[in-house]
Design an enzyme around this catalytic site. Structure first.
Site, PDB file in Angstrom:
ATOM      1  N   GLY A  46       0.804  -1.213   0.000  1.00 27.36           N
ATOM      2  CA  GLY A  46       0.000   0.000   0.000  1.00 27.36           C
ATOM      3  C   GLY A  46       0.835   1.259   0.000  1.00 27.36           C
ATOM      4  N   GLN A  47       2.135   1.112   0.244  1.00 28.40           N
ATOM      5  CA  GLN A  47       3.004   2.287   0.266  1.00 28.40           C
ATOM      6  C   GLN A  47       3.227   2.853  -1.129  1.00 28.40           C
ATOM      7  OE1 GLN A  47       3.862  -0.776  -0.096  1.00 28.40           O
ATOM      8  NE2 GLN A  47       5.960  -1.228   0.459  1.00 28.40           N
ATOM      9  N   GLU A 289      10.208   4.115   7.195  1.00 20.73           N
ATOM     10  CA  GLU A 289      10.274   4.145   8.663  1.00 20.73           C
ATOM     11  C   GLU A 289      10.649   5.515   9.241  1.00 20.73           C
ATOM     12  OE1 GLU A 289      12.302  -0.057   9.626  1.00 20.73           O
ATOM     13  OE2 GLU A 289      13.059   1.054   7.921  1.00 20.73           O
TER      14      GLU A 289
END
Ligand code: FES
Ligand code: FES
Lengths: 339, 181
Positions: A46-47, A289
């Site tokens: 989904g990124q 991240e």
């Protein structure tokens, strides 16, 4: 009384694994209709990484992103990828895709050079064509070059490549080395209101400036930053796994493990810092991240600015903040009396 | 078992279901409509949101029998064979979803809102989506997308930007968390 404060936090974050190998491989095949097929082992969660990898392949071949068909994450058929981890996909897998695309493109240049009466080094791939640099009217459509490579020269335009970030192991004596190929940087600023009678913290606004190298897809970068801030905000104020003495989780539901809802999210401003990393695919590094790294620290600093207490445990729940405020009042009281 | 008579996405179904069957189980297991997601099964996450007679409900908390004689809309009933629904189009254009697990529920909560309130403010959108947990997006692009969908559907224009600030909060303990889920 609600008191307002601002806090700032900075971070750096490495891309890929610490020294150990974390390769990615990719195959790019140019089809005779001018489209391309990209095989990659990485997984889309989904990124938007498959979009970004398709964009990188398209850029290498001078075609449009929608011309690239991405086949991913089928370990029977796709090349090795270490994984959608360590904020590494755009940089590591992206470099493999770019190299694979360039190898396929080199075969197209070899095929197109005699068609255009020039040397392969004089060619470029742009606008779905192989064209002579400086003379764009002298060109062949990329599909035609692909067909000629296949049936004329007998060399199908397929490129396969891998990339493993170059690192130097840390010397245990001196601590010197180069454990990562590249790093990203960010600063986030939080504006909060703290109720000094209840300890409740409300985050009003977060401004996030991130260096991710070239933002291959700025909208997806924004999505990563906004999502990371939501995770960082939960980490800062709400989310905590609680255990009983026997090690059983006592808050296993989403009514007692509290994560941010749409009502908890502040206004977010994302600032993508202009930057270019020559070792990345078209200058790109990564963004995953790192987006949630500085958030809690910025909020903690904002709480200090608002009510003068240094929070040293997460999450900074109303109970903990109120306890810190009371402790500070108690500590300040004798001094006030002595004054 | 008395058969239930339920209209789902415009089609009437008459089907027997054991009394303990939830609406979510009926949709997913009996009708094969897996768009509504099973997230928590206890009403905490909103991934199972569907519309019953136009109102957003957690299908995991509603018994199928409670939907007897009513009309249910799931995410599968929103698009036509020709085009996505304008809300879905806005979510796509603004990259409002990432993994998408929360998406069917979020989009149906947005539809219930826009059906009742064609020109919602950012605060009203936040409130309408407060029962739909999302782990990926931080909700920002969803709020933008719901605004865009409101404009596409109703030509509604809200003077304030989707990120209007400061956003008023519901007077709930915990500042909104644990709100209307
Ligand atoms: S599955 Fe129904 S609210 Fe989570
Ligand atoms: S997009 Fe992943 S949970 Fe919402």
């Amino acid at each position: 009384m609600r008191r307002r404060g601002r806090g700032i936090a900075c971070m750096w974050y490495p891309i890929g694994f610490t020294v150990s190998a974390n390769p990615s491989a990719a195959t790019v095949k140019v089809n005779e209709d001018g489209t391309a097929t990209l095989l990659t082992g990485t997984v889309e969660t989904g990124q938007g990484s498959l979009t970004v990898l398709g964009q990188i392949a398209a850029e290498a071949l001078g075609i449009a992103t929608e011309d690239v068909h991405v086949v991913s994450a089928d370990t029977d058929a796709t090349p090795m990828d270490t994984g959608a981890i360590a904020s590494r996909t755009t940089y590591v897998t992206g470099n493999a895709v770019k190299l694979a695309g360039e190898r396929a493109r080199a075969i197209l240049f070899e095929a197109a050079a005699p068609m255009l009466g020039v040397k392969p080094e004089q060619l470029e791939a742009r606008d779905r064509k192989i064209q002579v640099r400086g003379f764009p009217q002298r060109s062949v459509p990329i599909g035609e070059a692909a067909r000629h490579a296949l049936v004329g020269k007998g060399e199908p335009p397929i490129g396969t490549a891998s990339f493993n970030p170059p690192t130097v192991a840390m010397d245990p004596e001196t601590g010197q080395g180069k454990p990562f190929a590249t790093y990203v940087y960010a600063t986030q600023i939080a504006e909060v209101e703290v109720d000094d009678e209840t300890g409740e913290v409300e985050v009003l606004r977060i401004v996030a400036a991130h260096d991710c190298g070239t933002p291959i897809n700025p909208m997806l970068v924004e999505g990563q930053v906004e999502g990371g801030i939501a995770m960082g905000l939960g980490f800062a104020l709400q989310e905590e796994i609680l255990f009983d003495a026997a090690g059983r989780q006592i808050n296993p539901n989403l009514t007692n493990y509290i994560m941010p809802t749409s009502l908890d999210m502040p206004e977010i401003e994302v600032d993508i810092v202009p930057s270019y990393d020559p070792t990345g695919p078209f200058g790109a590094k990564g963004v995953g991240e790192p987006t949630s790294v500085p958030t809690a620290a910025a909020i903690a600093n904002a709480i200090y600015d608002a009510v003068g207490v240094r929070m040293t445990a997460l999450p900074m729940t109303a109970e903990r903040v109120l306890a810190a405020i009371k402790a500070k009042r108690a500590a300040d009281a004798p001094r006030l009396a002595a004054d | 078992m008395t058969p239930l008579r339920i209209t789902v996405n415009g089609r009437e179904h008459v089907l027997p279901a054991p009394p303990e069957t939830t609406l979510l189980a009926l949709l997913r297991e009996h009708l094969g409509l897996t768009g509504a997601k099973l997230g928590c099964d206890v009403g905490d996450c909103g991934a199972c949101t569907v519309l019953v007679d136009g109102l957003a409900v957690n299908a995991c908390l509603m018994l199928a029998a409670q939907a007897d004689g009513r009309s249910v809309l799931t995410i599968e009933g929103l698009a036509t064979p020709d085009a996505l629904h304008p809300i879905q189009q806005a979510f796509e254009r603004h990259a409002a979803l990432q993994c998408g697990f929360c998406g069917p529920g979020v989009i149906l909560s947005a539809k219930a809102l826009l059906d009742a309130n064609p020109a919602p403010t950012a605060a009203e959108i936040r409130e309408a989506l407060a029962g739909n947990l999302c782990r990926c997006t931080g909700y920002a692009k969803m709020i933008t997308a719901v605004h865009a969908a409101a404009q596409a559907l109703h030509g509604a224009t809200d003077e304030r930007s989707p990120r209007a600030t400061p956003v008023p909060r519901l007077p709930l303990p915990g500042g909104g968390t644990g709100g209307p889920r």
